[in-house]
Design an enzyme around this catalytic site. Structure first.
Site, short mmCIF file in Angstrom:
data_model
loop_
_atom_site.label_atom_id
_atom_site.label_comp_id
_atom_site.label_asym_id
_atom_site.label_seq_id
_atom_site.Cartn_x
_atom_site.Cartn_y
_atom_site.Cartn_z
N GLU A 116 -6.81 -7.85 -0.35
CA GLU A 116 -7.37 -7.84 1.01
C GLU A 116 -8.86 -7.59 0.89
OE1 GLU A 116 -5.26 -5.17 3.61
OE2 GLU A 116 -3.30 -5.80 2.85
N GLU A 133 0.81 -1.22 0.00
CA GLU A 133 0.00 0.00 0.00
C GLU A 133 0.85 1.27 0.00
OE1 GLU A 133 -2.94 -0.40 3.14
OE2 GLU A 133 -4.20 -1.55 1.80
C1 GAL Z 1 -4.59 -2.52 5.00
C2 GAL Z 1 -3.19 -3.09 5.15
C3 GAL Z 1 -3.17 -4.35 5.98
C4 GAL Z 1 -3.96 -4.16 7.24
C5 GAL Z 1 -5.36 -3.71 6.90
C6 GAL Z 1 -6.24 -3.47 8.11
O1 GAL Z 1 -4.54 -1.17 4.68
O2 GAL Z 1 -2.62 -3.40 3.90
O3 GAL Z 1 -1.83 -4.68 6.30
O4 GAL Z 1 -3.31 -3.23 8.03
O5 GAL Z 1 -5.32 -2.52 6.17
O6 GAL Z 1 -5.92 -2.31 8.80
#
Ligand code: GAL
Length: 682
Positions: free
Chosen positions: A314, A151
Site C-alpha cells: 500500500e 496488517e
Molecule cells: C491500511 C490498511 C488498508 C486501509 C489503509 C487506509 O492500514 O491495510 O486496508 O485501511 O490503511 O486506512
C-alpha cells in the site's frame, strides 16, 4: 527455499476491491491499469462474506470472474486471505472469537480486526476459508502470491479474551515449567504477587494506577507476538500445502507486539509494508529539524532489515482520512512520485498503490485512491503515469539490487517491548534513534536498522563499520561478547546511557552499569539521574564545543588504562565528570555516552569519528536524501530525493547519467521541489 520477489523489473500495481464496485466498471478499470503499465493487482483481503456468505456455503463465482478478467488483461493478482474481517454470521454465532479490552469490554462487529488469535473456533473457521481459497486458486494463472490476513496487530495489538488468558497460561507453563520459576522470573515476591496455582495466572488485568507487574507485561508482549505468528503459520501451512512453490506467501504491515523478523524467517517468502508518509502530517516527529515524511525512510530501513528486497503493498496515493479521524492533506504535486522512489531507494522491488479508486461508502471515503469518485482523469493518475514510464526505463537495471550501508542502528524486540511500559528507557530510545537517524540523513550517510536477537552471529554484522546501540537496557552476556568481537575485528560500537542493567526477564543485575559491556566500554557509571520534568539537562564540553546532555545523565568512571575521555559535564553537580569515553578494543573501539543523544551530539560524533557520505562526488544540501542500491561488484545506483517544497541545488563533482531522463549530468544541477534523480556513476 524462499521464493524471491525479485522479477526482471520493479513491479508496479494497485489495490483493487471489485466488491465495492458495479461489475460494469471492472473491465474499464483493468484496461486502464494495463494502460498505466501496471502488472500487479492486490485484492480480496476483506471479502470473506463473498467467499462464504453463510457458514460452510462457499462461492467462488464472483472472484473467478474478477481473476479471469484480470488475467485477460495480463494482470497478476495477489490474493489476501480475508480473516482480518470476520463475517457478521460468524461473530454472531461464535462471540468467543471477538477480542476483548483489558477492562473486559468485548469489541463488536462494525469495524475490523475485532477477532482474537487464540480462539479455537476462529482458528478452525479461518483454516477452512483459507483451505477453500487455496484449493480453488492454486492453479489460477493470474495468481502470483498470497497475503495472509491484513496488517496483523494493526488497529489493536493487545488481546484479553478468555481464549487469550487460557492460551497465555499454556504459554507460561511451557516457558517456565514450574510456578516456582515463573514466580522468580516475574519477581512476584515483590508486593506479595506469588502464584500458587496456574489458574491464578492471567494476562495483565486492570490494576491500581494502571501499573502491572513489568516482567509479566514483557512476557505478555512476547506471547502476543507468538500468538500472531502461530495464527499466520496456520494459514501459511495450508496455503503452501496447496500451492507448493508456484505462488509466494507474505503478509503486510509493521505493527507493535510482533516479531516480524521471526515471522518472516520462519514463514514468509519476503515481507511487505504499507507506506503512508503523510501520517507525518498528523503525528509529526518532534524535536529539532523534524524529518516529517522523510522519517518513512527509517520505517523502510526496518522493513529492509526483515527483507532486503521487499514489497510495498500500500503506497499512499492521495490524501488519507477516515470519516472520524486521521485527517491528512493531499500529497503535493510530485510527492507521490517522491514517496514511490523513497520506497524503491530503500529496497522495494514491488510497489502497489492504495487504492485504485476512493471508496464511495464506509469509513474510508476520505482515504483517497488514484482515481476520485468521479473516475475522470486527475493529477494523481498523471503523476503515476510518469512514474510508470520512468520505471519502464530503469526498472530492469535496478530490480534485485540492494541498499548499501556501513552504519547500522541496532534494535531488538526485548527492549522495544520492555520500553513501552518502562519510562526510564523507552522514551530515551525513541529520541536517540531519531537523533541518530536525522544526523545520518542530513549528512547523507546511508544507514540500516539491524535487529539483534540471541541468534545473531558475527557474520550477520559483516559489512558494517559502525554500530549504534542507543540504550540496550536489556543486555545479555552473549550480546556483549558478540559486540566485543565486532569491535576487536575493527568495528566501532556506540552506546548511550541506561545500557546493560537488565536481564531477559527485565530484572536488574546487581552489577555496576553498564553490566555486561563494562569491560568493552572501559567504564562504569559512578552516578546517574533522570533529568526531572522541571530541570534542564546540563551542558557538556566536547572537543572544544559546548553541547547539551538530554533526558538522563550519567557520570562515568574510567576503568581501563587505554580509555580516553572525550567529553565532560560542564555544569551541575556532575561538572568535570566524564560523559563520553572512547575505549580502544582490538582493531576497533567502543564509545559510551552517558546521556540521550540529540541531533547535536550525534552530529558531533559523526565528525569526531570521521563518518561521512560514501558518495563523496555528490554535494547535496540537507533537504536531499542520498540512498544507494547496488548489485554485487557493479556501479551503485544513487537516489537523490528532495523532500522540500523548494528547488535544491546539488553539485556533481564527476559526470553521471541521470537514469530517469538518460541525460549526462555534471557540475551544478537544480532539483525541482519534491524532485527525484537516480544517478548511475562511480
Ligand atoms: C491500511 C490498511 C488498508 C486501509 C489503509 C487506509 O492500514 O491495510 O486496508 O485501511 O490503511 O486506512
Amino acid at each position: 527455499m524462499k521464493k524471491s520477489l525479485v522479477n526482471q523489473t520493479i513491479q508496479l500495481g494497485v489495490c483493487y476491491y471489485p466488491e465495492h464496485w458495479n461489475e460494469e466498471l471492472w473491465e474499464d478499470d483493468f484496461k486502464r491499469m494495463k494502460d498505466l503499465n501496471f502488472s500487479v493487482v492486490r485484492m480480496a483481503e476483506f471479502a470473506w462474506s463473498i467467499f462464504e456468505p453463510e457458514e460452510a456455503q462457499f462461492s467462488f463465482e464472483f472472484f473467478d470472474r474478477v481473476l479471469d478478467l484480470a488475467h485477460q488483461y495480463g494482470l497478476k493478482v495477489v490474493l489476501g486471505t480475508p480473516t482480518a474481517t470476520p463475517p457478521a454470521w460468524l461473530t454472531y454465532k461464535y462471540p468467543e472469537v471477538l477480542n476483548v479490552s483489558q477492562e473486559g469490554v468485548q469489541y463488536q462487529h462494525g469495524q475490523r480486526r475485532h477477532y482474537n488469535y487464540n480462539s479455537p473456533i476462529y482458528q478452525e473457521l479461518s483454516a477452512r476459508i483459507v483451505e477453500k481459497m487455496a484449493e480453488h486458486y492454486k492453479s489460477h494463472p493470474a495468481v502470483i502470491g498470497w497475503q495472509i490476513d491484513n496488517e496483523l496487530n494493526c488497529e489493536i495489538n493487545v488481546f484479553y479474551s478468555e481464549a487469550d488468558h487460557t492460551a497465555f497460561r499454556s504459554w507460561v507453563k511451557n516457558k517456565y515449567d514450574s510456578l516456582e520459576k515463573l514466580n522468580q522470573a516475574w519477581g512476584t515476591v515483590f508486593w506479595n504477587q506469588t502464584y500458587t496455582e496456574w489458574e491464578q495466572v492471567h494476562l495483565t488485568r486492570p490494576t491500581v494506577s494502571d501499573s502491572p507487574n513489568p516482567h509479566q507485561a514483557l512476557d505478555e508482549k512476547r506471547f502476543i507476538s507468538d500468538s500472531a505468528i502461530s495464527y499466520a503459520e496456520l494459514q501459511e501451512k495450508i496455503i503452501r500445502k496447496h500451492v507448493g512453490d508456484k505462488q509466494w506467501v507474505t503478509t503486510n504491515g509493521l505493527f507493535g507486539h510482533l516479531d516480524n523478523h521471526k515471522m518472516t524467517d520462519e514463514l514468509l517468502d519476503f515481507f511487505a509494508y504499507d507506506s503512508y508518509p503523510n501520517f507525518s502530517t498528523i503525528y509529526p516527529d518532534t524535536g529539532e529539524k523534524p524529518l516529517l515524511d522523510r522519517k518513512w525512510s527509517w520505517n523502510l530501513s526496518t522493513v529492509r532489515s526483515i527483507s532486503p528486497n521487499f514489497a510495498v503493498f500500500e503506497q499512499q496515493s492521495g490524501p488519507g482520512g477516515w470519516v472520524n479521524r486521521m485527517e491528512q492533506p493531499s500529497p503535493k504535486p510530485g510527492q507521490m512520485r517522491l514517496w514511490t522512489y523513497q520506497s524503491i531507494a530503500n529496497g522495494a522491488d514491488m510497489v502497489l498503490y492504495f487504492r485504485w479508486r476512493t471508496a464511495t461508502m464506509g469509513t474510508e471515503i476520505y482515504w483517497h485512491g488514484l482515481n476520485d469518485y468521479h473516475n475522470q482523469p486527475n493529477r494523481r493518475i498523471k503523476e503515476v503515469s510518469q512514474i510508470s514510464e520512468e520505471l519502464q526505463k530503469i526498472g530492469e537495471k535496478i530490480a534485485g539490487s540492494t541498499y548499501k550501508a556501513e552504519v547500522a542502528i541496532l534494535k531488538d524486540y526485548e527492549n522495544e517491548w520492555d520500553g513501552e511500559l518502562d519510562l526510564w528507557h523507552g522514551p530515551l530510545e525513541q529520541k536517540s534513534v531519531m537523533a541518530w537517524f536525522k544526523a545520518l540523513q542530513y549528512n547523507h550517510v546511508p544507514v540500516d536498522a539491524f535487529y539483534l536477537s540471541q541468534d545473531t552471529s558475527i557474520n550477520d554484522l559483516e559489512g558494517y563499520k559502525v554500530l549504534i546501540y542507543p540504550h540496550p537496557t536489556i543486555l545479555t552476556e552473549e550480546t556483549a561478547s558478540l559486540l566485543q568481537e565486532f569491535a576487536e575485528q575493527g568495528g566501532t560500537v556506540i552506546f548511550g546511557c541506561r545500557t546493560g542493567y537488565k536481564n531477559l526477564d527485565g530484572q536488574c543485575y546487581m552489577k555496576p552499569f553498564p553490566g555486561p559491556v563494562s569491560s568493552l566500554c572501559g567504564v562504569t557509571v559512578e552516578d546517574f539521574s533522570l533529568v526531572g520534568p522541571y530541570e534542564n539537562a546540563p551542558s557538556i564540553q566536547m572537543d572544544g564545543e559546548q553541547l547539551s546532555a538530554d533526558s538522563f545523565i550519567e557520570a562515568l568512571k574510567v576503568e581501563s588504562e587505554e580509555a580516553e575521555v572525550i567529553a565532560r559535564f560542564a555544569e551541575g553537580y556532575m561538572s568535570e565528570k566524564p560523559v563520553l569515553v572512547k575505549n580502544p578494543v582490538g582493531k576497533g573501539a567502543s564509545y559510551y555516552y552517558g546521556s540521550t543523544f540529540t541531533l547535536g551530539t550525534a552530529e558531533k560524533l559523526l565528525s569526531l569519528l570521521n563518518i561521512s557520505t560514501p558518495i563523496d562526488w555528490v554535494k547535496a544540501p540537507e533537504a536531499v536524501e542520498i540512498a544507494i542500491r547496488k548489485k554485487e561488484n557493479n556501479q551503485p545506483f544513487v537516489f537523490l530525493l528532495n523532500y522540500s517544497n523548494q528547488e535544491q541545488e546539488i553539485t556533481l563533482l564527476q559526470e553521471a547519467t541521470n537514469m530517469l531522463t538518460g541525460d549526462r549530468v555534471s557540475g551544478s544541477v537544480v532539483m525541482e521541489a519534491y524532485g527525484v534523480m537516480v544517478l548511475e556513476g562511480k
